[in-house]
Design a protein around this motif. Structure first.
Motif, PDB file in Angstrom:
ATOM      1  N   TYR A  33       0.829  -1.188   0.000  1.00  0.00           N
ATOM      2  CA  TYR A  33       0.000   0.000   0.000  1.00  0.00           C
ATOM      3  C   TYR A  33       0.876   1.255   0.000  1.00  0.00           C
ATOM      4  O   TYR A  33       2.025   1.227   0.456  1.00  0.00           O
ATOM      5  CB  TYR A  33      -0.894   0.014   1.242  1.00  0.00           C
ATOM      6  N   SER A  35       1.263   5.525   0.812  1.00  0.00           N
ATOM      7  CA  SER A  35       0.827   6.672   1.598  1.00  0.00           C
ATOM      8  C   SER A  35       1.384   7.948   0.970  1.00  0.00           C
ATOM      9  O   SER A  35       2.338   7.897   0.182  1.00  0.00           O
ATOM     10  CB  SER A  35       1.303   6.540   3.047  1.00  0.00           C
ATOM     11  N   TYR A  37       2.303  12.247   1.883  1.00  0.00           N
ATOM     12  CA  TYR A  37       2.552  13.239   2.916  1.00  0.00           C
ATOM     13  C   TYR A  37       2.687  14.623   2.308  1.00  0.00           C
ATOM     14  O   TYR A  37       3.181  14.767   1.185  1.00  0.00           O
ATOM     15  CB  TYR A  37       3.843  12.919   3.683  1.00  0.00           C
ATOM     16  N   LEU A  47       0.474  13.370   7.316  1.00  0.00           N
ATOM     17  CA  LEU A  47      -0.106  12.278   6.551  1.00  0.00           C
ATOM     18  C   LEU A  47      -1.374  12.746   5.860  1.00  0.00           C
ATOM     19  O   LEU A  47      -2.296  13.233   6.516  1.00  0.00           O
ATOM     20  CB  LEU A  47      -0.415  11.096   7.477  1.00  0.00           C
ATOM     21  N   TYR A  50      -3.360   7.238   3.311  1.00  0.00           N
ATOM     22  CA  TYR A  50      -2.738   5.967   3.665  1.00  0.00           C
ATOM     23  C   TYR A  50      -3.503   4.836   2.987  1.00  0.00           C
ATOM     24  O   TYR A  50      -4.643   5.030   2.529  1.00  0.00           O
ATOM     25  CB  TYR A  50      -2.673   5.787   5.186  1.00  0.00           C
ATOM     26  N   ASP A  51      -2.895   3.683   2.889  1.00  0.00           N
ATOM     27  CA  ASP A  51      -3.518   2.514   2.246  1.00  0.00           C
ATOM     28  C   ASP A  51      -4.085   2.870   0.871  1.00  0.00           C
ATOM     29  O   ASP A  51      -5.217   2.506   0.537  1.00  0.00           O
ATOM     30  CB  ASP A  51      -4.614   1.935   3.142  1.00  0.00           C
ATOM     31  N   TRP A  92       6.286   0.426   1.635  1.00  0.00           N
ATOM     32  CA  TRP A  92       7.246  -0.562   2.091  1.00  0.00           C
ATOM     33  C   TRP A  92       7.959  -1.155   0.883  1.00  0.00           C
ATOM     34  O   TRP A  92       7.395  -1.271  -0.203  1.00  0.00           O
ATOM     35  CB  TRP A  92       6.552  -1.691   2.859  1.00  0.00           C
ATOM     36  N   PRO A  98      13.903  -5.659   4.044  1.00  0.00           N
ATOM     37  CA  PRO A  98      12.648  -4.912   4.072  1.00  0.00           C
ATOM     38  C   PRO A  98      12.755  -3.621   4.870  1.00  0.00           C
ATOM     39  O   PRO A  98      13.518  -3.529   5.836  1.00  0.00           O
ATOM     40  CB  PRO A  98      11.678  -5.887   4.740  1.00  0.00           C
ATOM     41  N   PHE A 102      10.657   6.353   0.697  1.00  0.00           N
ATOM     42  CA  PHE A 102       9.935   7.539   0.283  1.00  0.00           C
ATOM     43  C   PHE A 102      10.368   7.933  -1.124  1.00  0.00           C
ATOM     44  O   PHE A 102      11.499   7.653  -1.541  1.00  0.00           O
ATOM     45  CB  PHE A 102      10.220   8.711   1.216  1.00  0.00           C
TER      46      PHE A 102
ATOM     47  N   HIS B  35       8.708   4.671  14.192  1.00  0.00           N
ATOM     48  CA  HIS B  35       9.736   4.836  13.162  1.00  0.00           C
ATOM     49  C   HIS B  35      10.623   6.030  13.466  1.00  0.00           C
ATOM     50  O   HIS B  35      10.212   6.983  14.133  1.00  0.00           O
ATOM     51  CB  HIS B  35       9.098   5.092  11.798  1.00  0.00           C
ATOM     52  N   VAL B  37      12.638   8.711  10.935  1.00  0.00           N
ATOM     53  CA  VAL B  37      12.775   9.204   9.567  1.00  0.00           C
ATOM     54  C   VAL B  37      13.669  10.439   9.636  1.00  0.00           C
ATOM     55  O   VAL B  37      13.537  11.245  10.558  1.00  0.00           O
ATOM     56  CB  VAL B  37      11.405   9.583   8.953  1.00  0.00           C
ATOM     57  N   TRP B  47      13.672   7.228   5.153  1.00  0.00           N
ATOM     58  CA  TRP B  47      13.288   6.318   6.230  1.00  0.00           C
ATOM     59  C   TRP B  47      14.540   5.713   6.855  1.00  0.00           C
ATOM     60  O   TRP B  47      15.480   5.345   6.131  1.00  0.00           O
ATOM     61  CB  TRP B  47      12.389   5.227   5.667  1.00  0.00           C
ATOM     62  N   VAL B  50      12.464   1.091  11.937  1.00  0.00           N
ATOM     63  CA  VAL B  50      11.160   0.827  12.543  1.00  0.00           C
ATOM     64  C   VAL B  50      11.329  -0.209  13.647  1.00  0.00           C
ATOM     65  O   VAL B  50      12.208  -1.072  13.570  1.00  0.00           O
ATOM     66  CB  VAL B  50      10.143   0.329  11.503  1.00  0.00           C
ATOM     67  N   TRP B  52       8.708  -2.737  16.046  1.00  0.00           N
ATOM     68  CA  TRP B  52       7.344  -3.195  16.304  1.00  0.00           C
ATOM     69  C   TRP B  52       6.879  -2.715  17.684  1.00  0.00           C
ATOM     70  O   TRP B  52       7.698  -2.387  18.547  1.00  0.00           O
ATOM     71  CB  TRP B  52       7.319  -4.723  16.256  1.00  0.00           C
ATOM     72  N   TYR B  59      13.700  -3.154  11.726  1.00  0.00           N
ATOM     73  CA  TYR B  59      14.273  -3.077  10.392  1.00  0.00           C
ATOM     74  C   TYR B  59      15.007  -1.754  10.255  1.00  0.00           C
ATOM     75  O   TYR B  59      14.614  -0.750  10.859  1.00  0.00           O
ATOM     76  CB  TYR B  59      13.200  -3.190   9.308  1.00  0.00           C
ATOM     77  N   TYR B  60      16.045  -1.768   9.419  1.00  0.00           N
ATOM     78  CA  TYR B  60      16.872  -0.588   9.236  1.00  0.00           C
ATOM     79  C   TYR B  60      17.105  -0.308   7.754  1.00  0.00           C
ATOM     80  O   TYR B  60      17.144  -1.228   6.935  1.00  0.00           O
ATOM     81  CB  TYR B  60      18.245  -0.788   9.894  1.00  0.00           C
ATOM     82  N   ASP B  62      19.559   0.450   4.720  1.00  0.00           N
ATOM     83  CA  ASP B  62      20.913  -0.046   4.455  1.00  0.00           C
ATOM     84  C   ASP B  62      21.973   0.984   4.856  1.00  0.00           C
ATOM     85  O   ASP B  62      23.069   0.618   5.274  1.00  0.00           O
ATOM     86  CB  ASP B  62      21.070  -0.395   2.980  1.00  0.00           C
ATOM     87  N   LYS B  65      22.440   0.498   8.706  1.00  0.00           N
ATOM     88  CA  LYS B  65      22.504  -0.845   9.265  1.00  0.00           C
ATOM     89  C   LYS B  65      23.886  -1.124   9.827  1.00  0.00           C
ATOM     90  O   LYS B  65      24.899  -0.845   9.187  1.00  0.00           O
ATOM     91  CB  LYS B  65      22.147  -1.865   8.180  1.00  0.00           C
ATOM     92  N   TYR B  95      13.246  12.714  12.742  1.00  0.00           N
ATOM     93  CA  TYR B  95      11.866  12.706  13.227  1.00  0.00           C
ATOM     94  C   TYR B  95      11.525  11.317  13.771  1.00  0.00           C
ATOM     95  O   TYR B  95      11.911  10.309  13.171  1.00  0.00           O
ATOM     96  CB  TYR B  95      10.897  12.989  12.095  1.00  0.00           C
ATOM     97  N   SER B 105       0.027   0.532   5.197  1.00  0.00           N
ATOM     98  CA  SER B 105       1.085   1.185   4.424  1.00  0.00           C
ATOM     99  C   SER B 105       2.034   1.896   5.374  1.00  0.00           C
ATOM    100  O   SER B 105       1.902   1.784   6.590  1.00  0.00           O
ATOM    101  CB  SER B 105       0.469   2.180   3.446  1.00  0.00           C
ATOM    102  N   LEU B 106       2.958   2.641   4.816  1.00  0.00           N
ATOM    103  CA  LEU B 106       3.848   3.468   5.633  1.00  0.00           C
ATOM    104  C   LEU B 106       3.069   4.728   5.992  1.00  0.00           C
ATOM    105  O   LEU B 106       3.462   5.842   5.658  1.00  0.00           O
ATOM    106  CB  LEU B 106       5.108   3.794   4.827  1.00  0.00           C
ATOM    107  N   GLY B 107       1.944   4.511   6.707  1.00  0.00           N
ATOM    108  CA  GLY B 107       1.057   5.615   7.042  1.00  0.00           C
ATOM    109  C   GLY B 107       1.313   6.141   8.428  1.00  0.00           C
ATOM    110  O   GLY B 107       0.621   5.787   9.380  1.00  0.00           O
ATOM    111  N   LEU B 108       2.304   6.990   8.561  1.00  0.00           N
ATOM    112  CA  LEU B 108       2.746   7.495   9.867  1.00  0.00           C
ATOM    113  C   LEU B 108       1.904   8.709  10.209  1.00  0.00           C
ATOM    114  O   LEU B 108       2.009   9.749   9.556  1.00  0.00           O
ATOM    115  CB  LEU B 108       4.237   7.837   9.811  1.00  0.00           C
TER     116      LEU B 108
END
Lengths: 111, 121
Positions: A33, A35, A37, A47, A50-51, A92, A98, A102, B35, B37, B47, B50, B52, B59-60, B62, B65, B95, B105-108
């Motif tokens: 998906y 997003s 900004y 934002l 999204y999706d 993503w 992974p 942006f 996250h 950013v 980015w 992140v 969980w 995750y990072y 590259d 990392k 940020y 999604s990457l919906g921050l």
């Protein structure tokens, strides 16, 4: 150079409509998906979408999003001078490493 | 109201370390992914990392990392970014941003005001 490709700049007159494209690949937009900004000068990103096409609470319906294949588009109707900002797509990337990515950003000028 | 506030930025020499913090309030921090950013001066968004909601997965990018470590303390409602072996190209506004569970999604949806890190000798 970003993995997601956006036009560096777009422009339109107040009241008009503008679209901003975001092109990727099967490892990002094609299977995830998207997003969008908005970043006004000197402020943190906000934002908008999204999706692919959902708007958070408080975002006017002048802003819309769509996705087709490995590309996505942000649409803004009824342009206002206050819409002048940088716009970024995000998604993503599910390659071997992974993570989020942006687009390079698009500067919107409202003439 | 929801707030995330970064701190810890400053000027640091190449090769040195810095730890950023992000204090969260107004929401149940332990149920949200978070996250980092960054944005170099005059450049676009990049980015960084992140984590969980429970700290189980990270995750990072590259570009960071092996040098940066994201972590969180849910008892203190705080997110961290430990930055080691800093380089000039790490100079940016950093940020922290919230990742809501309703977004696929990457919906921050909430971002802090950012903290500036300058790597220079």
């Amino acid at each position: 150079q970003s993995v997601l490709t956006q036009p560096p700049s777009v422009s339109a007159a107040p009241g008009q409509k503008v679209t901003i494209s975001c092109s990727g690949s099967s490892s990002n937009i094609g299977n995830n998906y998207v997003s969008w900004y908005q970043q006004l000068p000197g402020t943190a990103p906000r934002l908008l979408i999204y999706d692919n096409n959902k708007r958070p609470s408080g975002i006017p319906d002048r802003f819309s999003g769509s996705k087709s294949g490995t590309s996505a588009t942000l649409g803004i109707t009824g342009l206002q001078t206050g819409d002048e900002a940088d716009y970024y797509c995000g998604t993503w990337d599910t390659t071997l490493s992974p993570g989020g990515i942006f687009g390079g950003g698009t500067k919107l000028t409202v003439l | 109201q929801v707030q995330v506030v970064e701190s810890g930025g400053g000027v640091v020499q190449p090769g040195r370390s810095l730890r950023l913090s992000c204090a969260a309030s107004g929401f149940t921090f332990s149920t949200y992914g978070m996250h980092w950013v960054r944005q170099a001066p005059g450049k676009g968004l990049e980015w960084v990392a992140v984590i969980w909601y429970d700290g189980s997965t990270k995750y990072y990018a590259d570009s960071v990392k092996g040098r940066f470590t994201i972590s969180r303390d849910n008892s203190k409602n705080t997110l961290y970014l430990q930055m080691n072996s800093l380089r000039a190209e790490d100079t940016a506004v950093y940020y922290c941003a919230r990742d809501p569970p309703y977004s696929n999604s990457l919906g921050l949806d909430y971002w802090g005001q950012g903290t500036l890190v300058t790597v220079s000798s």
